[in-house]
Scaffold this motif. Structure first.
Motif, PDB file in Angstrom:
ATOM      1  N   GLU A  59      50.855 -14.032 -15.603  1.00  0.00           N
ATOM      2  CA  GLU A  59      51.664 -13.743 -14.418  1.00  0.00           C
ATOM      3  C   GLU A  59      50.753 -13.996 -13.222  1.00  0.00           C
ATOM      4  OE1 GLU A  59      54.795 -13.043 -12.210  1.00  0.00           O
ATOM      5  OE2 GLU A  59      54.973 -12.788 -14.385  1.00  0.00           O
ATOM      6  N   ASP A  61      50.309 -13.468 -10.119  1.00  0.00           N
ATOM      7  CA  ASP A  61      49.899 -12.511  -9.106  1.00  0.00           C
ATOM      8  C   ASP A  61      48.890 -11.485  -9.605  1.00  0.00           C
ATOM      9  OD1 ASP A  61      51.158 -13.387  -6.780  1.00  0.00           O
ATOM     10  OD2 ASP A  61      53.061 -12.474  -7.342  1.00  0.00           O
ATOM     11  N   ARG A  63      45.252 -11.520 -11.502  1.00  0.00           N
ATOM     12  CA  ARG A  63      44.186 -12.387 -11.971  1.00  0.00           C
ATOM     13  C   ARG A  63      43.273 -11.625 -12.930  1.00  0.00           C
ATOM     14  NH1 ARG A  63      46.671 -16.760 -10.592  1.00  0.00           N
ATOM     15  NH2 ARG A  63      44.741 -17.898 -10.988  1.00  0.00           N
ATOM     16  N   ALA A 120      47.711  -8.959  -6.543  1.00  0.00           N
ATOM     17  CA  ALA A 120      48.533  -8.996  -5.337  1.00  0.00           C
ATOM     18  C   ALA A 120      48.493  -7.636  -4.643  1.00  0.00           C
ATOM     19  CB  ALA A 120      49.969  -9.350  -5.698  1.00  0.00           C
ATOM     20  N   TRP A 273      58.432 -14.973  -2.475  1.00  0.00           N
ATOM     21  CA  TRP A 273      57.777 -13.681  -2.309  1.00  0.00           C
ATOM     22  C   TRP A 273      56.468 -13.854  -1.538  1.00  0.00           C
ATOM     23  CZ3 TRP A 273      58.512 -15.804  -7.263  1.00  0.00           C
ATOM     24  CH2 TRP A 273      57.362 -16.272  -7.913  1.00  0.00           C
ATOM     25  N   ARG A 274      55.832 -12.737  -1.217  1.00  0.00           N
ATOM     26  CA  ARG A 274      54.648 -12.770  -0.357  1.00  0.00           C
ATOM     27  C   ARG A 274      53.533 -13.579  -1.003  1.00  0.00           C
ATOM     28  NH1 ARG A 274      54.185  -9.968   3.974  1.00  0.00           N
ATOM     29  NH2 ARG A 274      55.801  -8.485   3.314  1.00  0.00           N
ATOM     30  N   GLN A 275      53.034 -14.564  -0.272  1.00  0.00           N
ATOM     31  CA  GLN A 275      51.995 -15.455  -0.783  1.00  0.00           C
ATOM     32  C   GLN A 275      50.641 -14.975  -0.261  1.00  0.00           C
ATOM     33  OE1 GLN A 275      53.191 -19.571  -0.011  1.00  0.00           O
ATOM     34  NE2 GLN A 275      55.348 -18.957  -0.141  1.00  0.00           N
ATOM     35  N   TRP A 276      49.821 -14.486  -1.171  1.00  0.00           N
ATOM     36  CA  TRP A 276      48.577 -13.825  -0.773  1.00  0.00           C
ATOM     37  C   TRP A 276      47.326 -14.619  -1.155  1.00  0.00           C
ATOM     38  CZ3 TRP A 276      45.210 -12.068  -4.679  1.00  0.00           C
ATOM     39  CH2 TRP A 276      45.733 -12.126  -5.976  1.00  0.00           C
ATOM     40  N   THR A 280      47.869 -18.649  -6.502  1.00  0.00           N
ATOM     41  CA  THR A 280      49.039 -17.987  -7.076  1.00  0.00           C
ATOM     42  C   THR A 280      50.320 -18.729  -6.720  1.00  0.00           C
ATOM     43  OG1 THR A 280      49.285 -16.510  -5.164  1.00  0.00           O
ATOM     44  CG2 THR A 280      47.864 -15.768  -6.942  1.00  0.00           C
ATOM     45  N   THR A 281      50.373 -19.289  -5.540  1.00  0.00           N
ATOM     46  CA  THR A 281      51.556 -20.060  -5.146  1.00  0.00           C
ATOM     47  C   THR A 281      51.643 -21.349  -5.951  1.00  0.00           C
ATOM     48  OG1 THR A 281      51.448 -19.161  -2.911  1.00  0.00           O
ATOM     49  CG2 THR A 281      52.735 -21.166  -3.213  1.00  0.00           C
ATOM     50  N   GLY A 284      52.750 -20.369  -9.317  1.00  0.00           N
ATOM     51  CA  GLY A 284      54.068 -19.743  -9.326  1.00  0.00           C
ATOM     52  C   GLY A 284      55.213 -20.724  -9.175  1.00  0.00           C
TER      53      GLY A 284
END
Length: 304
Positions: A59, A61, A63, A120, A273-276, A280-281, A284
């Motif tokens: 998943e 978000d 690590r 995240a 969703w929030r990209q931090w 991850t983006t 995702g």
């Protein structure tokens, strides 16, 4: 501009080969190119740990290498998609779920073992995390739907029923988790009754965009990213979902039109969703793209 049918699939295929992890590439091949289920399971096994759970940013978000309930739920959804949700592989997973459950016998969103690894910011690490429907509902529903029987399911199912019955003020991802539970749980009459109540709640609290052209007029749940809205297809991923009857044909079709139009020039669908973190983006988007293609296919808008 988004394509339809074979066109949007062809564009998505190029995006997947260009950007996706091996797991998502093999999942795409299995779903749409007659690729083997064995190759998907081989790729998924790289994320499995000795404790029976899954980690290694399965998943995106979360690590780091440690097993987490959200990673393991993701692994179960992959196994479900290839018809491998049974046998010793799921027995090992259920043992892991038992080990990481709270005193209620259900799953926290994040186990404290995540501490020290990047995660995240909207999923906080705490020492004694509570059990959550968000983490438990999809797992319980999926296992029931696959007719898995394990001692862990008894208390986890009771927890989910209590959590669904107690829902008053909610948010879209929690409702999605409730639907995933209700779509799989054996007591169909009770599930239908609970789903009817949740459908009313979703409309009353405006947790779904019913007119994509007026999307900006709908509220976004606290803590969500700007524009992180949910549409009818987010709740009713297939025509057989109990959430399908929450929406008229027109409402559902306009949401599917919107989903098709969301395909970007590179062939993939966006993460809303929030990209931090950049990685991850990148990881995702192929996952979101596969989900979009599966949803469109389920409603007859893609190759079958």
């Amino acid at each position: 501009m988004a394509g339809t049918g074979a066109n949007h699939l062809a564009r998505a295929e190029q995006f997947v080969w260009l950007t996706a992890r091996v797991l998502e590439q093999r999942r795409f091949a299995h779903l749409f190119l007659e690729g083997s289920a064995d190759s998907v399971e081989t790729a998924l096994s790289a994320y499995r740990n000795e404790d029976g759970g899954y980690g290694h940013a399965l998943e995106p978000d979360l690590r780091g290498p440690v097993s987490q309930p959200l990673h393991t739920a993701h692994a179960l959804s992959v196994l479900d998609s290839i018809g491998r949700c049974g046998g010793l592989r799921v027995e090992r997973i259920c043992r892991y779920l038992t080990d990481v459950s709270t005193k209620e016998g259900a799953l926290p969103a994040l186990h404290p073992s995540q501490r020290g690894y990047p995660a995240a910011p909207f999923i906080p690490v705490v020492d004694d995390p509570p059990a959550e429907l968000l983490a438990t509902g999809p797992v319980v529903g999926l296992l029931h739907r696959n007719q898995v029987w394990h001692a862990w399911l008894f208390r986890a199912t009771d927890f989910c029923w209590a959590a669904v019955d107690a829902l008053e003020q909610s948010h879209p991802y929690e409702i999605e988790a409730a639907v995933a539970f209700l779509d799989g749980v054996p007591d169909r009459a009770r599930a239908e009754s609970a789903a009817d109540r949740l459908g009313q709640l979703v409309r009353e609290q405006r947790l779904v965009v019913l007119d994509p052209r007026r999307r900006a007029e709908y509220p976004v749940a606290p803590g969500y990213a700007p524009g992180e809205h949910h549409f009818p297809y987010d709740y009713a991923r297939t025509p057989g979902s109990l959430a399908r009857r929450w929406f008229s044909n027109g409402e559902l079709e306009s949401s599917l039109d919107h989903l098709e139009a969301e395909q970007e020039e590179d062939g993939g669908w966006p993460v809303n969703w929030r990209q931090w973190a950049p990685g991850t983006t990148l990881e995702g988007r192929p996952i979101v793209t596969l989900k979009a293609l599966q949803t469109l296919q389920a409603y007859g808008r893609g190759p079958r």
